[in-house]
Scaffold this motif. Structure first.
Motif, short mmCIF file in Angstrom:
data_model
loop_
_atom_site.label_atom_id
_atom_site.label_comp_id
_atom_site.label_asym_id
_atom_site.label_seq_id
_atom_site.Cartn_x
_atom_site.Cartn_y
_atom_site.Cartn_z
N MET A 1 0.84 -1.19 0.00
CA MET A 1 0.00 0.00 0.00
C MET A 1 0.88 1.25 0.00
SD MET A 1 -3.25 -0.84 0.09
CE MET A 1 -4.32 -2.23 0.47
N VAL A 2 0.54 2.19 -0.84
CA VAL A 2 1.24 3.47 -0.90
C VAL A 2 0.35 4.53 -0.27
CG1 VAL A 2 2.18 5.25 -2.41
CG2 VAL A 2 2.54 2.85 -2.96
N ILE A 3 0.92 5.38 0.56
CA ILE A 3 0.16 6.45 1.21
C ILE A 3 -0.03 7.58 0.20
CG2 ILE A 3 0.16 8.15 3.06
CD1 ILE A 3 1.83 6.18 4.70
N SER A 4 -1.28 7.84 -0.14
CA SER A 4 -1.59 8.86 -1.13
C SER A 4 -1.87 10.21 -0.49
CB SER A 4 -2.80 8.43 -1.97
OG SER A 4 -3.92 8.19 -1.12
N VAL A 5 -2.43 10.20 0.72
CA VAL A 5 -2.79 11.45 1.40
C VAL A 5 -2.49 11.31 2.89
CG1 VAL A 5 -4.65 13.05 2.00
CG2 VAL A 5 -4.63 11.98 -0.25
N VAL A 6 -1.88 12.35 3.48
CA VAL A 6 -1.71 12.45 4.93
C VAL A 6 -2.35 13.76 5.37
CG1 VAL A 6 -0.11 12.62 6.87
CG2 VAL A 6 0.43 11.13 4.92
N LEU A 19 2.60 19.85 12.44
CA LEU A 19 2.39 18.42 12.67
C LEU A 19 3.02 17.58 11.55
CD1 LEU A 19 -1.30 18.42 13.97
CD2 LEU A 19 0.83 18.52 15.28
N LYS A 20 2.97 18.08 10.32
CA LYS A 20 3.64 17.38 9.22
C LYS A 20 5.15 17.37 9.40
CE LYS A 20 0.19 18.00 5.56
NZ LYS A 20 -0.08 18.56 4.22
N LEU A 21 5.68 18.45 9.99
CA LEU A 21 7.12 18.55 10.21
C LEU A 21 7.61 17.49 11.19
CD1 LEU A 21 9.89 20.09 10.06
CD2 LEU A 21 9.05 21.47 11.99
N ILE A 22 6.87 17.25 12.27
CA ILE A 22 7.38 16.40 13.35
C ILE A 22 7.02 14.93 13.19
CG2 ILE A 22 7.35 18.33 14.98
CD1 ILE A 22 4.87 16.98 16.26
N THR A 23 6.11 14.60 12.26
CA THR A 23 5.73 13.19 12.06
C THR A 23 6.51 12.60 10.89
OG1 THR A 23 3.83 13.99 10.78
CG2 THR A 23 3.43 13.36 13.08
N GLU A 24 6.65 11.27 10.91
CA GLU A 24 7.45 10.55 9.92
C GLU A 24 6.63 10.09 8.71
OE1 GLU A 24 10.62 9.97 9.77
OE2 GLU A 24 11.24 10.74 11.73
N ILE A 36 3.43 4.63 11.80
CA ILE A 36 2.22 5.41 12.06
C ILE A 36 1.90 5.42 13.55
CG2 ILE A 36 -0.28 5.44 11.73
CD1 ILE A 36 0.24 4.64 8.82
N GLU A 37 2.04 4.26 14.22
CA GLU A 37 1.78 4.22 15.67
C GLU A 37 2.79 5.09 16.43
OE1 GLU A 37 -0.75 3.02 17.44
OE2 GLU A 37 -1.62 2.72 15.46
N GLN A 38 4.02 5.13 15.97
CA GLN A 38 5.00 6.03 16.58
C GLN A 38 4.59 7.48 16.39
OE1 GLN A 38 8.95 5.14 15.17
NE2 GLN A 38 9.25 3.51 16.67
N ASP A 39 4.07 7.82 15.22
CA ASP A 39 3.60 9.19 14.99
C ASP A 39 2.44 9.55 15.90
OD1 ASP A 39 5.49 9.84 13.10
OD2 ASP A 39 4.24 9.33 11.38
N VAL A 40 1.55 8.58 16.13
CA VAL A 40 0.44 8.84 17.07
C VAL A 40 0.99 9.13 18.46
CG1 VAL A 40 -1.53 7.78 18.24
CG2 VAL A 40 -1.25 7.48 15.78
N THR A 41 2.00 8.38 18.89
CA THR A 41 2.62 8.63 20.19
C THR A 41 3.30 9.99 20.22
OG1 THR A 41 2.96 6.26 20.56
CG2 THR A 41 4.28 7.76 21.89
N ILE A 42 4.00 10.35 19.16
CA ILE A 42 4.63 11.68 19.08
C ILE A 42 3.59 12.77 19.27
CG2 ILE A 42 5.71 13.31 17.48
CD1 ILE A 42 7.31 10.93 16.36
N LEU A 43 2.43 12.62 18.63
CA LEU A 43 1.37 13.61 18.76
C LEU A 43 0.83 13.66 20.20
CD1 LEU A 43 -0.55 12.95 15.42
CD2 LEU A 43 1.02 14.83 15.92
N CYS A 63 -3.58 4.37 0.18
CA CYS A 63 -4.19 4.64 1.48
C CYS A 63 -4.20 6.13 1.77
CB CYS A 63 -3.43 3.93 2.61
SG CYS A 63 -3.79 2.18 2.75
N ALA A 64 -5.33 6.62 2.24
CA ALA A 64 -5.43 7.98 2.78
C ALA A 64 -5.41 7.86 4.31
CB ALA A 64 -6.71 8.65 2.31
N VAL A 65 -4.46 8.50 4.93
CA VAL A 65 -4.28 8.41 6.37
C VAL A 65 -4.66 9.75 7.00
CG1 VAL A 65 -2.64 8.06 8.25
CG2 VAL A 65 -2.44 6.72 6.15
N VAL A 66 -5.58 9.69 7.98
CA VAL A 66 -6.03 10.90 8.67
C VAL A 66 -5.69 10.76 10.15
CG1 VAL A 66 -7.96 12.41 9.21
CG2 VAL A 66 -7.93 11.16 7.02
N PHE A 67 -4.90 11.71 10.67
CA PHE A 67 -4.63 11.79 12.10
C PHE A 67 -5.69 12.68 12.75
CE2 PHE A 67 -0.50 10.73 10.29
CZ PHE A 67 0.00 9.80 11.19
N HIS A 68 -6.43 12.09 13.67
CA HIS A 68 -7.48 12.86 14.38
C HIS A 68 -6.92 13.34 15.71
CE1 HIS A 68 -11.04 12.05 11.79
NE2 HIS A 68 -10.28 11.04 11.39
#
Length: 397
Positions: A1-6, A19-24, A36-43, A63-68
């Motif tokens: 799967m390729v991430i198409s949208v963050v 938030l885009k700067l600090i997440t991987e 992605i789970e590490q990015d959730v923890t960073i947030l 995949c479109a990934v949305v951080f809520h």
């Protein structure tokens, strides 16, 4: 799967560009659930975020990934009133913003009057230059009455510390961070009352430079006010000064934290602090035995030492939990031992130097405001007849 949208949703103040700067997780990357789970923890580690989670929509290899984001209010007024040991009325007024400009910059200051004027300003921008590199700056002019201990007796001094500090902040990776910098300060001691000694000056003025290194390892899971996992902070400080009562000296201590979720409402919290300093026979020893630092119920700076071992453990249980308010009850045990100035390692197991307190407390937590925890603890000594109430903001550890 390729991430198409963050994308990021739910923010009111925090900038999506930050938030885009600090997440991987980036657009065009292969989908990586661990990253992605590490990015959730960073947030979740951000003061502005009380909770975070993801939603994904995957089809045809994309995949479109949305951080809520559930955002916290990060502007906190500081207001406190108390009575000092000499029955003076004291108060503290301040304000801090832990998400200034929506970029995780902490800025603020306070004014305090406890019979003397004290003020401080602080700025901390951990992502000022990049995801990994930032700066911290502070200036304070602190005054307070403090006891000094010598010849098994006490003298009260007016203590004044005027300090300016500059720190470099560097995040090595997800778990490891380094803080490096220096603090230039002037200490003044003015005798007020109590015993005197020809070997201890009534007035003392010392210029010092403190070089500081902090190494932080963090592997914690966050779920609102619950914590699970391990954290370690190593503090190394080298202080230079030239006088007859405090020569150059080194201070080092490590805080080890361990948290464990117990069921849905319980949290077991532990802190072990081990610290050593240059072992000079001086009343100006750096490790203090104090209510607000290590042993709840012991009182305000009742002793000092050149080394200490302190263990704090408590069980926190949620009694009430609704939309914005949580009330926790806790039972705790605080125990510690000290090496006297100029003493030996054997001081640690001498009964006169060992203190232990146990007690209960309450926590009132506003879940929509960062670090809005008001705590009350009552500690009773297990080694003598002392006890006391301790109030504060934030969890004790």
């Amino acid at each position: 799967m390729v991430i198409s949208v963050v994308s990021f949703k739910g923010m009111k103040k925090t900038r999506a560009s930050f938030l885009k700067l600090i997440t991987e997780t980036k657009e065009g990357d292969l989908y990586d659930s661990i990253k992605i789970e590490q990015d959730v923890t960073i947030l979740k580690r951000l003061p502005a975020v009380s909770h975070a989670y993801i939603k994904k929509d995957c089809e045809e290899g994309k995949c479109a990934v949305v951080f809520h984001i559930q955002e916290s209010s990060t502007i906190l007024p500081e207001l406190a009133f108390w009575t000092t040991t000499n029955n003076r009325f004291a108060y503290k007024l301040g304000v801090y913003d832990y998400n200034f400009l929506g970029r995780n910059i902490a800025i603020g200051g306070f004014y305090q009057n406890n019979g003397y004027d004290t003020y401080a300003i602080n700025v901390r921008a951990p992502n000022l230059f990049s995801k990994k590199f930032g700066l911290g700056f502070s200036h304070q002019n602190w005054k307070s009455e403090e006891p000094l201990f010598f010849d098994n007796q006490i003298a009260n001094y007016l203590y004044n510390n005027i300090a300016t500090e500059l720190l470099g902040l560097y995040q090595i990776n997800f778990n490891h961070q380094i803080t490096l910098g220096f603090n230039y300060f002037q200490e003044k001691y003015q005798y007020l009352n109590g015993v005197t000694s020809p070997d201890v000056p009534r007035n003392l003025k010392i210029n010092k430079i403190l070089y500081k290194l902090l190494y932080t390892y963090e592997d914690l899971e966050y779920y609102f006010h619950y914590l699970d996992g391990f954290k370690s902070i190593l503090y190394l400080q080298y202080v230079t000064s030239q006088n007859n009562f405090q020569d150059k000296f080194i201070i080092a201590w490590n805080d080890f934290f361990y948290y464990d979720r117990i069921g849905k409402k319980g949290n077991w919290a532990n802190r072990l602090r081990i610290g050593f300093a240059s072992n000079s026979d001086s009343p100006f020893a750096p490790f203090a035995l104090d209510n607000n630092i290590n042993l709840r119920g012991v009182g305000f700076i009742v002793d000092r030492g050149t080394a200490s071992i302190v263990y704090n453990t408590e069980y926190r249980h949620t009694l009430y939990d609704k939309k914005w308010l949580t009330i926790q009850g806790n039972a705790f045990l605080d125990a510690g031992t000290w090496r006297q100035p100029g003493g030996a390692i054997s001081d640690f197991w001498k009964s006169d130097n060992v203190r232990a307190y146990s007690g209960i407390g309450l926590r009132f937590i506003n879940k929509k405001i960062y670090n809005a925890v008001f705590r009350i603890d009552y500690g009773i000594s297990l080694t003598d007849n002392t006890s006391g109430l301790v109030f504060g903001i934030g969890q004790y550890f």
